[in-house]
Write a protein that holds these residues in place. Structure first.
Motif, short mmCIF file in Angstrom:
data_model
loop_
_atom_site.label_atom_id
_atom_site.label_comp_id
_atom_site.label_asym_id
_atom_site.label_seq_id
_atom_site.Cartn_x
_atom_site.Cartn_y
_atom_site.Cartn_z
N VAL A 67 36.79 35.01 40.07
CA VAL A 67 37.70 34.33 39.15
C VAL A 67 38.68 35.35 38.60
O VAL A 67 38.28 36.44 38.21
N ALA A 68 39.97 35.01 38.61
CA ALA A 68 40.98 35.97 38.17
C ALA A 68 40.75 36.36 36.72
O ALA A 68 40.20 35.60 35.93
N CYS A 69 41.18 37.55 36.40
CA CYS A 69 40.87 38.17 35.11
C CYS A 69 41.27 37.27 33.95
O CYS A 69 42.39 36.78 33.87
N ARG A 114 27.84 33.96 38.72
CA ARG A 114 28.70 32.80 38.97
C ARG A 114 28.89 32.65 40.47
O ARG A 114 29.11 33.65 41.18
N SER A 115 28.83 31.42 40.90
CA SER A 115 28.96 31.15 42.33
C SER A 115 29.71 29.84 42.53
O SER A 115 29.97 29.10 41.58
N TYR A 124 30.42 35.05 43.58
CA TYR A 124 31.61 35.87 43.42
C TYR A 124 31.56 36.76 42.19
O TYR A 124 32.43 37.60 42.00
N ARG A 125 30.55 36.59 41.34
CA ARG A 125 30.33 37.54 40.27
C ARG A 125 28.83 37.71 40.06
O ARG A 125 28.16 36.79 39.59
N PRO A 126 28.27 38.85 40.44
CA PRO A 126 26.83 39.05 40.29
C PRO A 126 26.41 39.01 38.82
O PRO A 126 27.20 39.23 37.91
N LYS A 127 25.15 38.78 38.63
CA LYS A 127 24.60 38.76 37.28
C LYS A 127 24.65 40.15 36.68
O LYS A 127 24.40 41.15 37.34
#
Length: 465
Positions: free
Chosen positions: A449-451, A370-371, A360-363
């Motif tokens: 993940v929320a801000c 993050r996964s 859900y957030r690429p490197k």
């Protein structure tokens, strides 16, 4: 100047004029604890709170806390007295610049265009001018942002600035409407996040201040504001906010009058305030793409029902003891007992084997990838209060929702949770079965993940319609 490093929440003992203190802060910024509160002692021996500074070094690996000696002097290269700048040590070369009056003056053209837009409805030229000066004061460095210290930094009469803030007749809601429109245009939000924000106070006479939960300070005297933030991959910004007035304050008119609380203001729950803010934003011409909130709002049936009645898509965190019924596609009436009700916690354990992994957030250059392992389960929320609300509707059928659950690891890890938060429920019905990759691609689901700026640990699902 001599600097002394103090542990978290400690206050200086026997301060000496000209001395400065750095109080450690437990603020966790992606597993880095680099924040300090800067205190300085003036010539009269009074302690002045300057603000927060961030001190770091390249090469720090998470989790990490900035290693500082117990004391050092002004020659130490990491330090600068600014609450508006992050400080980095470049191998002994300290860099950092504060936003001073010269920096603000360099932005005069942009600031004039901005204030000309948001204050152009004001009838008098003087009001528009002091509106611009007030924004300049907010941008300048300085711990206190009240009228008198800002006027001193700007070099203008404090009476004039105070009159503009406290007595001049202008509608603040129009200013907020114009700022919200500009913020939405810049951020391009994929979701709106609703959250509570505490403000630490030290006087019981401050409007709405009571001892309540106050973030990292836990129980402390503070005010609480309910806010709506717009979030996207570009960043986050507040769109609207309102002070929460506790019931004990609303029941004491004399106390409210002393604190300057308007006489017509009544107690409303945080969930009711959030719905009011959404209504005002919609009336201003802003449409929420998706509303995100934590379990304080997700477990409130009236809030969920209010969002559904307004036709707003939502993703709300719920607690592990929330009672649900697995949905099979067959309509379920309010008082149906054909299947036993179970908790979210139990349903999560029974469906863990069906979880799929998503990044859900690429490197990136600044953050590792993050996964998590996710599963989406169609459900009916079946608590007693939920059933009571649905029983008042014409069809009396429990609406179908989707429960989204995340694990950090598929095996040997707990459900991703903060406090007692065990999952998120979305207003959109889901396809039967597990969260397949093909279905995820078809709706372009991206879980994030929320801000961290709004400190919400709920999960964002961005869908393409």
């Amino acid at each position: 100047m001599q600097f002394t490093v103090l542990p978290v929440r400690e206050r200086p003992v026997s301060p000496v004029p000209g001395q400065a203190f750095l109080v450690r802060d437990n603020w966790d910024d992606y597993s880095f604890k680099t924040t300090f509160q800067l205190l300085c002692v003036d010539p009269g021996g009074k302690i002045r709170e300057i603000g927060a500074v961030k001190i770091g070094r390249f090469g720090m690996a998470a989790p990490a806390r900035t290693p500082l000696p117990e004391g050092f002097d002004r020659a130490w290269s990491w330090f600068a007295t600014s609450s508006a700048v992050q400080l980095i040590d470049h191998g002994g070369q300290g860099h950092g610049s504060a936003m001073d009056l010269q920096a603000v003056e360099a932005l005069d053209a942009d600031l004039a265009e901005f204030t000309g837009d948001i204050f152009k409805y004001l009838a008098y030229k003087g009001q528009r001018g002091y509106g611009q000066q007030y924004l300049r004061g907010l941008m300048l460095d300085g711990k206190r942002k009240s009228v008198e210290p800002m006027a001193a930094r700007l070099g203008i009469p404090r009476q004039n600035l105070g009159h503009f803030i406290a007595q001049s007749t202008w509608d603040y809601s129009e200013v907020m409407r114009r700022i919200a429109a500009r913020a939405v245009a810049v951020v391009g939000p994929t979701a709106w996040v609703i959250d509570d924000h505490p403000f630490v106070r030290y006087g019981h006479g401050t409007a709405g201040a009571v001892v309540q939960h106050c973030g990292e300070r836990e129980q402390h005297l503070c005010q609480v504001a309910v806010s709506v933030h717009a979030v996207s991959g570009r960043g986050s910004t507040p769109l609207h906010w309102r002070l929460f007035l506790p019931q004990r304050w609303a029941q004491d008119p004399a106390r409210c009058a002393r604190a300057g609380v308007p006489s017509g203001l009544r107690h409303r729950t945080k969930q009711q305030i959030a719905l009011d803010l959404l209504d005002e934003l919609v009336a201003w011409g802003n449409a929420p793409p998706l509303v995100i909130a934590d379990s304080d709002y997700g477990t409130n049936v009236a809030f969920r029902t209010g969002l559904a009645e307004r036709g707003i898509h939502w993703l709300l965190a719920v607690q592990g003891d929330t009672v649900v019924l697995p949905a099979t596609g067959v309509p379920v009436t309010v008082w149906a007992r054909r299947r036993p009700s179970i908790s979210v916690n139990q349903l999560a354990g029974d469906n863990r084997y069906r979880a799929r992994r998503f990044v859900y957030r690429p490197k990136s250059a600044d953050h590792p990838a993050r996964s998590g392992w996710f599963v989406a389960i169609p459900i009916h929320i079946a608590g007693i209060i939920e059933r009571g609300y649905v029983a008042k509707t014409a069809g009396r059928f429990l609406p179908e929702r989707t429960l989204l659950i995340q694990w950090r690891r598929k095996h040997g890890g707990d459900v991703f949770a903060v406090g007692e938060r065990y999952g998120c429920v979305t207003s959109q019905p889901h396809a039967r079965g597990h969260l397949s990759r093909s279905h995820a691609r078809s709706v372009s689901a991206r879980v994030r993940v929320a801000c961290s700026r709004v400190k919400t640990a709920s999960v964002l699902v961005r869908t393409r319609t």
